[in-house]
Design an enzyme around this catalytic site. Structure first.
Site, PDB file in Angstrom:
ATOM      1  N   GLY A  12       0.804  -1.201  -0.117  1.00 51.92           N
ATOM      2  CA  GLY A  12       0.125   0.113   0.040  1.00 51.92           C
ATOM      3  C   GLY A  12       0.802   1.442  -0.213  1.00 51.92           C
ATOM      4  O   GLY A  12       2.121   1.229  -0.126  1.00 51.92           O
ATOM      5  N   GLY A  47      -9.256  10.843   0.864  1.00 49.20           N
ATOM      6  CA  GLY A  47      -8.083  11.646   0.657  1.00 49.20           C
ATOM      7  C   GLY A  47      -6.953  11.630   1.433  1.00 49.20           C
ATOM      8  O   GLY A  47      -7.098  10.917   2.482  1.00 49.20           O
ATOM      9  N   GLU A 115     -14.141  16.425   6.193  1.00 46.56           N
ATOM     10  CA  GLU A 115     -14.547  15.025   6.537  1.00 46.56           C
ATOM     11  C   GLU A 115     -14.868  15.267   8.225  1.00 46.56           C
ATOM     12  O   GLU A 115     -14.438  16.119   8.780  1.00 46.56           O
ATOM     13  CB  GLU A 115     -13.601  13.917   6.465  1.00 46.56           C
ATOM     14  CG  GLU A 115     -13.668  13.592   4.939  1.00 46.56           C
ATOM     15  CD  GLU A 115     -12.737  12.546   4.509  1.00 46.56           C
ATOM     16  OE1 GLU A 115     -12.171  11.914   5.333  1.00 46.56           O
ATOM     17  OE2 GLU A 115     -12.371  12.520   3.465  1.00 46.56           O
ATOM     18  N   HIS A 238     -16.600   2.536  10.274  1.00 45.81           N
ATOM     19  CA  HIS A 238     -17.043   3.542   9.175  1.00 45.81           C
ATOM     20  C   HIS A 238     -18.550   3.805   9.195  1.00 45.81           C
ATOM     21  O   HIS A 238     -19.158   2.680   9.314  1.00 45.81           O
ATOM     22  CB  HIS A 238     -16.606   3.331   7.879  1.00 45.81           C
ATOM     23  CG  HIS A 238     -16.789   4.844   6.985  1.00 45.81           C
ATOM     24  ND1 HIS A 238     -17.643   5.166   6.584  1.00 45.81           N
ATOM     25  CD2 HIS A 238     -15.679   5.421   6.433  1.00 45.81           C
ATOM     26  CE1 HIS A 238     -17.514   6.382   6.052  1.00 45.81           C
ATOM     27  NE2 HIS A 238     -16.175   6.520   5.788  1.00 45.81           N
ATOM     28  N   ARG A 284     -16.627  10.061  13.769  1.00 47.59           N
ATOM     29  CA  ARG A 284     -16.833   8.784  13.385  1.00 47.59           C
ATOM     30  C   ARG A 284     -17.444   7.919  14.359  1.00 47.59           C
ATOM     31  O   ARG A 284     -18.355   7.192  14.270  1.00 47.59           O
ATOM     32  CB  ARG A 284     -15.744   7.920  12.801  1.00 47.59           C
ATOM     33  CG  ARG A 284     -15.859   8.030  11.145  1.00 47.59           C
ATOM     34  CD  ARG A 284     -14.883   7.393  10.632  1.00 47.59           C
ATOM     35  NE  ARG A 284     -14.598   8.076   9.375  1.00 47.59           N
ATOM     36  CZ  ARG A 284     -13.698   7.840   8.503  1.00 47.59           C
ATOM     37  NH1 ARG A 284     -12.960   6.755   8.621  1.00 47.59           N
ATOM     38  NH2 ARG A 284     -13.417   8.661   7.440  1.00 47.59           N
ATOM     39  N   HIS A 345     -13.754  -0.565   9.719  1.00 49.85           N
ATOM     40  CA  HIS A 345     -12.770   0.319   8.624  1.00 49.85           C
ATOM     41  C   HIS A 345     -11.334   0.360   8.886  1.00 49.85           C
ATOM     42  O   HIS A 345     -10.678   0.333   7.753  1.00 49.85           O
ATOM     43  CB  HIS A 345     -13.684   1.619   8.640  1.00 49.85           C
ATOM     44  CG  HIS A 345     -13.029   2.380   7.497  1.00 49.85           C
ATOM     45  ND1 HIS A 345     -13.200   2.358   6.312  1.00 49.85           N
ATOM     46  CD2 HIS A 345     -12.645   3.741   7.721  1.00 49.85           C
ATOM     47  CE1 HIS A 345     -12.621   3.215   5.353  1.00 49.85           C
ATOM     48  NE2 HIS A 345     -12.320   4.139   6.446  1.00 49.85           N
ATOM     49  N   ARG A 380      -9.113   7.522  15.062  1.00 45.39           N
ATOM     50  CA  ARG A 380      -8.388   8.163  14.055  1.00 45.39           C
ATOM     51  C   ARG A 380      -9.162   9.276  13.329  1.00 45.39           C
ATOM     52  O   ARG A 380     -10.502   9.015  12.970  1.00 45.39           O
ATOM     53  CB  ARG A 380      -7.988   6.898  12.930  1.00 45.39           C
ATOM     54  CG  ARG A 380      -7.430   7.778  11.608  1.00 45.39           C
ATOM     55  CD  ARG A 380      -7.173   6.579  10.797  1.00 45.39           C
ATOM     56  NE  ARG A 380      -8.517   6.245  10.148  1.00 45.39           N
ATOM     57  CZ  ARG A 380      -8.930   6.503   9.037  1.00 45.39           C
ATOM     58  NH1 ARG A 380      -8.074   7.045   8.128  1.00 45.39           N
ATOM     59  NH2 ARG A 380     -10.165   6.006   8.578  1.00 45.39           N
TER      60      ARG A 380
HETATM   61  C1  SIN Z   1     -13.768   8.141   3.480  1.00 46.91           C
HETATM   62  O1  SIN Z   1     -13.751   8.469   2.488  1.00 46.91           O
HETATM   63  O2  SIN Z   1     -14.831   8.178   4.450  1.00 46.91           O
HETATM   64  C2  SIN Z   1     -12.861   7.316   4.485  1.00 46.91           C
HETATM   65  C3  SIN Z   1     -11.715   8.220   4.579  1.00 46.91           C
HETATM   66  C4  SIN Z   1     -10.697   7.792   5.794  1.00 46.91           C
HETATM   67  O3  SIN Z   1     -11.347   6.562   6.438  1.00 46.91           O
HETATM   68  O4  SIN Z   1      -9.920   8.057   5.933  1.00 46.91           O
END
Ligand code: SIN
Length: 532
Positions: A12, A47, A115, A238, A284, A345, A380
């Site tokens: 990755g 991102g 986000e 998530h 989250r 997630h 996170r």
């Molecule tokens: C998302 O696109 O919701 C995931 C981004 C992440 O988990 O950092």
């Protein structure tokens, strides 16, 4: 026996960017159990969180990171990663990666996404396929690098350590046994610098946004080798994975909520109003728990993500991948809300490292999701992980190049070849698939978003039995990738449960009905586990 100056396991963002840098200093092997492009990174939609705008600052990004981390993030680590981020992003640009731009008063600037938990727009992205573009860029560069050997369809079995060989010297990593899936032989690879970059463990849960490769291999391998493992109870769910019988693991990016998407229950209510002032863009852990509560209370199977107020042109341009995928399943996101459920997630804990990726076992480094640097703490902040992967990969390379070579390098040591023993082929594959399903279901039912002591105890007892059975398969039958993955999955599941049982409080992603409050007096510290 093969020998390399650097061996990286995993392909990755962290593994590949490390390999490209290490190749300037010596020979590199990148070991990956499927294709080079099979990684969590390639699936990342949102991102890379990075301070690039005048309206943002390093201090704000650090503050948001620490706030999400619920008291367990390491501020010095967060500062290093946040402040070194822009330089690493510039390097990606030099490799040809172009993040989306927008036109503002006649000049172009990065089109920043927002986000959950971020106080500013700061997420660099390439539409909704950021990870895929990063992965392609790094792999293209790797192909041009004559000093890197990409070993696809090779799976790490176990590390070779001085301790296991019985040397009276300091324990350290000397190499790795690797299963070559094509030949079915186990090869011995020798190195003084081994880097685990194997990603996370989403497949330990029944529902996940992760690809099939995310079976917790690195954590399990490091655990068996005696390295310290940290904070495995903090598994991030998530909030929005597509809910559809045929859609496997499809993430619906948080960036949609960043563009105004609203979570609604089956009655059409904006239920997040009742849970947090940031509503659908709350951190989250809070959103995932709120969805879980709404689903349990109403008996509905899912909730809905509504972005229909945005124009169809904007949605098709900004989220082409999500738009097309939903459409394939009969959902037109420009006209109707998307059915979503939470799913496992991200692994916020992992192999304990410093900010350079050094683990507690000399010669072994860990970078990316597999590592616990201290950045994420108990939760996170979205899109911080690609940034962490880039920064720590760079620092790991610098640290390894700077480090004093060991007094007795691996090449001077006679490493034993793998002993297959008197083993036969596993005749009934059904036993693997049965155990695999059982682990994933019991983790989902007993060790999910909301936990209790009783459920954790039950999970622990079941896992001990499963581990015993899997050990028998491992010693009595010829190893396969499926068997190795099952063994790793069971190990990581047990580490998550043991860590969760040891934290008698609720904090960040670990929420238990038996201890609903946060107890800073006793538990404002990492959960550390080690076999030694
Ligand atoms: C998302 O696109 O919701 C995931 C981004 C992440 O988990 O950092």
């Amino acid at each position: 026996m093969k020998e390399f100056d650097f061996v990286v396991i995993g392909s990755g963002i962290a593994g590949l960017s490390f390999a490209l840098k290490a190749a300037k200093h010596g020979s590199v092997a990148v070991i990956t159990k499927r294709k080079g492009s099979d990684s969590n990174t390639a699936w990342a939609q949102g991102g890379v969180a990075c301070v690039t705008s005048d309206e943002d600052s390093f201090d704000l990004h650090i503050r948001d990171t620490l706030e999400a981390g619920a008291g367990l993030s390491d501020e010095a680590v967060a500062r290093t990663i946040v402040t070194e981020g822009p330089e690493r992003i510039r390097e990606l640009g030099e490799l040809g990666l172009e993040f989306d731009q927008r036109e503002v008063s006649g000049h172009r600037e990065p089109d920043l996404g927002r986000e959950g938990g971020h106080s500013k727009r700061r997420v660099l992205h390439v539409q909704d396929v950021t990870g895929l573009q990063i992965e392609k860029t790094l792999l293209r560069e790797l192909e041009r690098s004559p000093r890197v050997e990409l070993l696809e369809n090779h799976m790490a079995v176990d590390l070779i350590t001085a301790g296991k060989l019985g040397f009276a010297t300091e324990d350290r990593c000397l190499g790795v046994y690797v299963l070559n899936e094509k030949t079915t032989e186990v090869e011995t690879i020798r190195t003084d610098r081994l880097v685990l970059a194997t990603g996370g463990c989403g497949k330990v849960y029944l529902y996940t946004t992760n690809p099939d490769v995310a079976t917790g291999d690195g954590v399990a391998i490091a655990w068996r080798a005696g390295a310290t493992i940290a904070n495995m109870e903090f598994v991030q769910f998530h909030p929005t994975c597509l809910f559809h019988a045929e859609a496997k693991s499809f993430l619906v990016s948080e960036a949609i909520r960043g563009e105004g998407g609203i979570l609604r229950n089956s009655r059409g209510e904006d239920f997040m109003e009742r849970y947090h002032p940031m509503k659908s863009l709350a951190p989250r852990d809070i959103v995932a728990r709120a969805i879980d509560a709404e689903i349990k209370r109403s008996g509905a199977k899912c909730v809905y993500l509504d972005i229909t107020h945005q124009s169809p042109e904007f949605l098709r341009e900004r989220f082409p991948h999500i738009y097309e995928t939903c459409l394939r399943f009969g959902i037109d996101m420009t006209k109707q809300p998307i059915p979503v459920v939470p799913a496992a997630h991200y692994q916020c804990g992992g192999i304990k490292t410093d900010v350079n990726g050094a683990t507690t076992l000399p010669g072994l480094y860990a970078i990316g999701e597999v590592a616990s640097t201290g950045l994420h703490g108990a939760n996170r902040l979205a899109s911080n992980s690609l940034l962490e992967g880039l920064v720590v990969a760079h620092r790991a390379c610098e640290a390894l190049v700077r480090a004093q070579p060991p007094a007795h390098p691996a090449r001077q040591i006679e490493l034993p070849q793998w002993q297959p023993g008197n083993v036969q082929d596993l005749d009934e594959l059904v036993v693997i698939y049965h155990n695999w399903d059982e682990i994933r279901r019991l983790m989902w039912d007993y060790v999910g978003i909301v936990r209790t002591e009783k459920r954790l105890q039950r999970a622990s007892a079941r896992l001990r039995n499963l581990q015993r059975e899997i050990r028998e398969f491992y010693w009595n039958f010829k190893i396969t990738v499926d068997l190795l993955e099952l063994r790793n999955l069971a190990t990581v599941a047990a580490l998550i449960v043991d860590s969760a049982l040891s934290r008698k409080e609720s904090r960040g992603l670990h929420y238990t009905l038996d201890y609903p409050g946060t107890d800073d007096g006793h538990f404002k510290r990492d959960t550390l586990l080690s076999r030694m």
